[in-house]
Motif scaffolding. Structure first.
Motif, PDB file in Angstrom:
ATOM      1  N   ARG A 282       0.842  -1.197   0.000  1.00 40.35           N
ATOM      2  CA  ARG A 282       0.000   0.000   0.000  1.00 40.35           C
ATOM      3  C   ARG A 282       0.874   1.243   0.000  1.00 40.35           C
ATOM      4  O   ARG A 282       1.979   1.250   0.537  1.00 40.35           O
ATOM      5  CB  ARG A 282      -0.902   0.026   1.233  1.00 40.35           C
ATOM      6  CG  ARG A 282      -2.024  -0.988   1.233  1.00 40.35           C
ATOM      7  CD  ARG A 282      -2.715  -0.996   2.586  1.00 40.35           C
ATOM      8  NE  ARG A 282      -3.117   0.341   3.013  1.00 40.35           N
ATOM      9  CZ  ARG A 282      -3.287   0.678   4.292  1.00 40.35           C
ATOM     10  NH1 ARG A 282      -3.084  -0.206   5.255  1.00 40.35           N
ATOM     11  NH2 ARG A 282      -3.675   1.913   4.605  1.00 40.35           N
ATOM     12  N   ALA A 283       0.363   2.291  -0.603  1.00 36.53           N
ATOM     13  CA  ALA A 283       1.040   3.584  -0.576  1.00 36.53           C
ATOM     14  C   ALA A 283       0.521   4.369   0.619  1.00 36.53           C
ATOM     15  O   ALA A 283      -0.650   4.762   0.667  1.00 36.53           O
ATOM     16  CB  ALA A 283       0.781   4.348  -1.868  1.00 36.53           C
ATOM     17  N   THR A 284       1.369   4.581   1.601  1.00 35.62           N
ATOM     18  CA  THR A 284       1.044   5.339   2.810  1.00 35.62           C
ATOM     19  C   THR A 284       2.224   6.271   3.086  1.00 35.62           C
ATOM     20  O   THR A 284       3.292   6.141   2.468  1.00 35.62           O
ATOM     21  CB  THR A 284       0.833   4.407   4.010  1.00 35.62           C
ATOM     22  OG1 THR A 284       2.095   3.814   4.371  1.00 35.62           O
ATOM     23  CG2 THR A 284      -0.178   3.306   3.699  1.00 35.62           C
ATOM     24  N   PRO A 285       2.073   7.192   4.029  1.00 35.62           N
ATOM     25  CA  PRO A 285       3.227   8.038   4.351  1.00 35.62           C
ATOM     26  C   PRO A 285       4.458   7.248   4.776  1.00 35.62           C
ATOM     27  O   PRO A 285       5.587   7.739   4.632  1.00 35.62           O
ATOM     28  CB  PRO A 285       2.700   8.913   5.503  1.00 35.62           C
ATOM     29  CG  PRO A 285       1.233   8.994   5.272  1.00 35.62           C
ATOM     30  CD  PRO A 285       0.844   7.639   4.742  1.00 35.62           C
ATOM     31  N   GLU A 286       4.248   6.021   5.260  1.00 33.72           N
ATOM     32  CA  GLU A 286       5.369   5.202   5.718  1.00 33.72           C
ATOM     33  C   GLU A 286       6.039   4.427   4.593  1.00 33.72           C
ATOM     34  O   GLU A 286       7.160   3.928   4.767  1.00 33.72           O
ATOM     35  CB  GLU A 286       4.895   4.226   6.793  1.00 33.72           C
ATOM     36  CG  GLU A 286       4.402   4.867   8.084  1.00 33.72           C
ATOM     37  CD  GLU A 286       3.023   5.510   7.969  1.00 33.72           C
ATOM     38  OE1 GLU A 286       2.769   6.513   8.672  1.00 33.72           O
ATOM     39  OE2 GLU A 286       2.196   5.015   7.159  1.00 33.72           O
ATOM     40  N   THR A 287       5.384   4.290   3.438  1.00 28.35           N
ATOM     41  CA  THR A 287       5.918   3.440   2.372  1.00 28.35           C
ATOM     42  C   THR A 287       6.189   4.195   1.077  1.00 28.35           C
ATOM     43  O   THR A 287       6.442   3.568   0.047  1.00 28.35           O
ATOM     44  CB  THR A 287       4.951   2.279   2.064  1.00 28.35           C
ATOM     45  OG1 THR A 287       3.695   2.816   1.627  1.00 28.35           O
ATOM     46  CG2 THR A 287       4.752   1.396   3.292  1.00 28.35           C
ATOM     47  N   VAL A 288       6.123   5.532   1.115  1.00 30.12           N
ATOM     48  CA  VAL A 288       6.432   6.315  -0.083  1.00 30.12           C
ATOM     49  C   VAL A 288       7.585   7.265   0.205  1.00 30.12           C
ATOM     50  O   VAL A 288       7.863   7.613   1.361  1.00 30.12           O
ATOM     51  CB  VAL A 288       5.213   7.116  -0.591  1.00 30.12           C
ATOM     52  CG1 VAL A 288       4.044   6.185  -0.877  1.00 30.12           C
ATOM     53  CG2 VAL A 288       4.824   8.229   0.366  1.00 30.12           C
ATOM     54  N   HIS A 289       8.258   7.667  -0.857  1.00 36.86           N
ATOM     55  CA  HIS A 289       9.248   8.750  -0.786  1.00 36.86           C
ATOM     56  C   HIS A 289       8.888   9.727  -1.894  1.00 36.86           C
ATOM     57  O   HIS A 289       8.610   9.353  -3.022  1.00 36.86           O
ATOM     58  CB  HIS A 289      10.686   8.226  -0.913  1.00 36.86           C
ATOM     59  CG  HIS A 289      10.915   7.228  -2.004  1.00 36.86           C
ATOM     60  ND1 HIS A 289      11.592   7.513  -3.174  1.00 36.86           N
ATOM     61  CD2 HIS A 289      10.543   5.918  -2.106  1.00 36.86           C
ATOM     62  CE1 HIS A 289      11.649   6.437  -3.943  1.00 36.86           C
ATOM     63  NE2 HIS A 289      11.015   5.455  -3.324  1.00 36.86           N
ATOM     64  N   TRP A 290       8.872  10.998  -1.549  1.00 34.80           N
ATOM     65  CA  TRP A 290       8.263  12.003  -2.419  1.00 34.80           C
ATOM     66  C   TRP A 290       9.365  12.862  -3.065  1.00 34.80           C
ATOM     67  O   TRP A 290      10.021  13.661  -2.404  1.00 34.80           O
ATOM     68  CB  TRP A 290       7.313  12.893  -1.613  1.00 34.80           C
ATOM     69  CG  TRP A 290       6.341  13.683  -2.450  1.00 34.80           C
ATOM     70  CD1 TRP A 290       6.564  14.237  -3.680  1.00 34.80           C
ATOM     71  CD2 TRP A 290       4.983  13.999  -2.126  1.00 34.80           C
ATOM     72  NE1 TRP A 290       5.447  14.870  -4.148  1.00 34.80           N
ATOM     73  CE2 TRP A 290       4.454  14.745  -3.203  1.00 34.80           C
ATOM     74  CE3 TRP A 290       4.170  13.740  -1.019  1.00 34.80           C
ATOM     75  CZ2 TRP A 290       3.155  15.247  -3.208  1.00 34.80           C
ATOM     76  CZ3 TRP A 290       2.870  14.231  -1.034  1.00 34.80           C
ATOM     77  CH2 TRP A 290       2.367  14.974  -2.119  1.00 34.80           C
ATOM     78  N   GLY A 291       9.553  12.665  -4.365  1.00 35.39           N
ATOM     79  CA  GLY A 291      10.410  13.568  -5.126  1.00 35.39           C
ATOM     80  C   GLY A 291      11.825  13.114  -5.364  1.00 35.39           C
ATOM     81  O   GLY A 291      12.592  13.837  -6.004  1.00 35.39           O
ATOM     82  N   TYR A 292      12.205  11.931  -4.907  1.00 35.81           N
ATOM     83  CA  TYR A 292      13.616  11.563  -5.051  1.00 35.81           C
ATOM     84  C   TYR A 292      13.811  10.049  -5.044  1.00 35.81           C
ATOM     85  O   TYR A 292      12.986   9.281  -4.541  1.00 35.81           O
ATOM     86  CB  TYR A 292      14.446  12.175  -3.919  1.00 35.81           C
ATOM     87  CG  TYR A 292      14.056  11.715  -2.532  1.00 35.81           C
ATOM     88  CD1 TYR A 292      14.743  10.688  -1.893  1.00 35.81           C
ATOM     89  CD2 TYR A 292      12.997  12.323  -1.852  1.00 35.81           C
ATOM     90  CE1 TYR A 292      14.384  10.269  -0.622  1.00 35.81           C
ATOM     91  CE2 TYR A 292      12.638  11.906  -0.583  1.00 35.81           C
ATOM     92  CZ  TYR A 292      13.339  10.882   0.033  1.00 35.81           C
ATOM     93  OH  TYR A 292      12.966  10.466   1.286  1.00 35.81           O
TER      94      TYR A 292
ATOM     95  N   GLY B  18       7.711   2.528  -2.442  1.00 38.82           N
ATOM     96  CA  GLY B  18       8.883   1.678  -2.301  1.00 38.82           C
ATOM     97  C   GLY B  18       9.879   2.321  -1.352  1.00 38.82           C
ATOM     98  O   GLY B  18       9.498   3.144  -0.509  1.00 38.82           O
ATOM     99  N   PRO B  19      11.145   1.947  -1.486  1.00 38.86           N
ATOM    100  CA  PRO B  19      11.684   1.050  -2.502  1.00 38.86           C
ATOM    101  C   PRO B  19      11.523  -0.425  -2.137  1.00 38.86           C
ATOM    102  O   PRO B  19      11.292  -0.763  -0.986  1.00 38.86           O
ATOM    103  CB  PRO B  19      13.158   1.436  -2.564  1.00 38.86           C
ATOM    104  CG  PRO B  19      13.461   1.917  -1.177  1.00 38.86           C
ATOM    105  CD  PRO B  19      12.209   2.591  -0.693  1.00 38.86           C
ATOM    106  N   ILE B  20      11.675  -1.261  -3.151  1.00 39.18           N
ATOM    107  CA  ILE B  20      11.599  -2.705  -3.000  1.00 39.18           C
ATOM    108  C   ILE B  20      13.012  -3.272  -3.106  1.00 39.18           C
ATOM    109  O   ILE B  20      13.704  -3.053  -4.106  1.00 39.18           O
ATOM    110  CB  ILE B  20      10.691  -3.328  -4.080  1.00 39.18           C
ATOM    111  CG1 ILE B  20       9.264  -2.778  -3.944  1.00 39.18           C
ATOM    112  CG2 ILE B  20      10.711  -4.847  -3.985  1.00 39.18           C
ATOM    113  CD1 ILE B  20       8.363  -3.147  -5.111  1.00 39.18           C
ATOM    114  N   PHE B  21      13.437  -3.982  -2.072  1.00 37.29           N
ATOM    115  CA  PHE B  21      14.756  -4.624  -2.028  1.00 37.29           C
ATOM    116  C   PHE B  21      14.632  -6.037  -2.594  1.00 37.29           C
ATOM    117  O   PHE B  21      13.810  -6.834  -2.120  1.00 37.29           O
ATOM    118  CB  PHE B  21      15.263  -4.668  -0.591  1.00 37.29           C
ATOM    119  CG  PHE B  21      16.664  -5.186  -0.426  1.00 37.29           C
ATOM    120  CD1 PHE B  21      17.728  -4.316  -0.300  1.00 37.29           C
ATOM    121  CD2 PHE B  21      16.917  -6.557  -0.388  1.00 37.29           C
ATOM    122  CE1 PHE B  21      19.026  -4.793  -0.131  1.00 37.29           C
ATOM    123  CE2 PHE B  21      18.199  -7.051  -0.231  1.00 37.29           C
ATOM    124  CZ  PHE B  21      19.269  -6.162  -0.107  1.00 37.29           C
ATOM    125  N   VAL B  22      15.423  -6.330  -3.620  1.00 35.79           N
ATOM    126  CA  VAL B  22      15.397  -7.646  -4.258  1.00 35.79           C
ATOM    127  C   VAL B  22      16.591  -8.446  -3.756  1.00 35.79           C
ATOM    128  O   VAL B  22      17.752  -8.061  -3.975  1.00 35.79           O
ATOM    129  CB  VAL B  22      15.440  -7.525  -5.793  1.00 35.79           C
ATOM    130  CG1 VAL B  22      15.370  -8.913  -6.428  1.00 35.79           C
ATOM    131  CG2 VAL B  22      14.289  -6.641  -6.285  1.00 35.79           C
TER     132      VAL B  22
END
Length: 364
Positions: free
Chosen positions: A24-34, A93-97
């Protein structure tokens, strides 16, 4: 150097996932602008895993009554505007593979892109190509999406006096002076991601606005369901993020934006250690597309030409002379976008013209 298989999509080997993750996109799982290698991963996956992730448009505030829900409202109200920099896109994200190292490739198979709401926004922005010719006025056009017909049509439009400067502007559109727009015109919806990519190997935040070798704001409408993107890994784990969701866009994106609309995206990430490519590579059901970037279209054109030549020589086994000739008679060059600072050219070549060499086994 191993050659890239040109099997048709129907022959692409299925990779069995060990898990289906929901992000889910929440304030805890998004980064804005970079993009940044310093961001803590929002999710860790194994190669082959499926991810259902939410991509949120930073233009949802153009009509919050139509494009907000509780989670999106939290993102817009809880993330400090001062931290929405140096770019403008909300990235999930980000998603770590696991196992991904610099020099590897992430193969990202996009299976589904579904609008979260049946509405989107196009902004004639201050960074648009013809901003001065339109009297330096910004104009928002709100579109309604018909999910059954897979089309979009304009609902209304309004002018905005102030420039869009701080990402996530909320214009309180219910109070604005609305005008009819595009009467009788219906256009095809083609949901896609304007921005997606891995973290660059740098020690400072990298803006989401310009595209680059890490991916970023490529703005190619062909990066939708049924497409596969290959992203060069630059840091451990890749740190892959998605954002800038669109419902439709033309090549050039001339007014400054597409129809910006939040999407739910189903995709699979496969770690590839058997080949390399210098820039983001797109595979569609009928063609290969390389992307070139530059300060102007001449530089972007040369970059796209050289990367297509790389595809033809290193991955198809042609001589440089044969590859150059083939590019001139069979490859199509197009302007991806002219509004993101770093400009983009894409080069497309049909897959059917190549014999199926079968030189690379699909990942098991």
């Amino acid at each position: 150097m191993a050659l890239v298989s040109l099997k048709p999509d129907s022959a692409k080997a299925a990779v069995q996932p060990s898990a289906l993750h929901h992000l889910r996109a929440t304030p805890e799982t998004v980064h804005w602008g970079y993009f940044s290698p310093e961001i803590k991963p929002a999710l860790t996956v194994k190669s082959g895993d499926l991810i259902m992730a939410q991509a949120v448009t930073h233009h949802a505030g153009d009509d919050p009554e139509l494009m907000f829900d509780d989670d999106i409202r939290r993102i817009f109200t809880e993330i400090d505007p001062a931290t929405r920099a140096p770019g403008c896109h909300i990235m999930t994200g980000p998603i770590f593979v696991e196992g991904a190292e610099p020099g590897d490739m992430l193969e990202v198979r996009y299976f589904q892109m579904k609008p979260r709401f049946n509405y989107g926004s196009n902004l004639a922005a201050n960074w648009g190509h013809l901003y001065e010719e339109f009297g330096e006025t910004e104009r928002v056009t709100i579109y309604k999406i018909d999910p059954n017909a897979n089309t979009a049509s304009a609902l209304y439009a309004y002018d905005v006096e102030e420039k869009y400067v701080v990402p996530g502007r909320i214009t309180h559109c219910p109070e604005c002076d609305r005008s009819p727009a595009l009467p009788g015109i219906t256009l095809p919806a083609r949901p896609h991601l304007g921005t997606a990519g891995v973290a660059p190997a740098v020690n400072e935040p990298v803006s989401t606005i310009p595209p680059g070798l890490h991916g970023g704001n490529i703005d190619n409408w062909r990066i939708g369901a049924g497409a596969t993107m290959y992203y060069p890994v630059q840091v451990k784990g890749g740190l892959f993020s998605i954002g800038d969701p669109h419902v439709s866009q033309g090549d050039g994106e001339i007014s400054g934006t597409a129809i910006e609309s939040s999407l739910d995206v189903l995709f699979q990430i496969i770690l590839r250690k058997d080949f390399a490519f210098p820039s983001p590579l797109l595979e569609t059901p009928d063609c290969w597309i390389v992307h070139g970037f530059g300060e102007d279209l001449d530089q972007a054109m040369k970059s796209a030409s050289l990367d297509m030549l790389h595809l033809l020589t290193e991955h198809q086994g042609l001589s440089r002379n044969d590859g150059y000739s083939l590019m001139s008679v069979a490859a199509d060059f197009g302007v991806t976008q002219v509004v993101d600072g770093t400009q983009g050219i894409h080069c497309r070549i049909e897959r059917r013209i190549f014999p199926d060499k079968g030189t690379v086994k699909d990942p098991e």
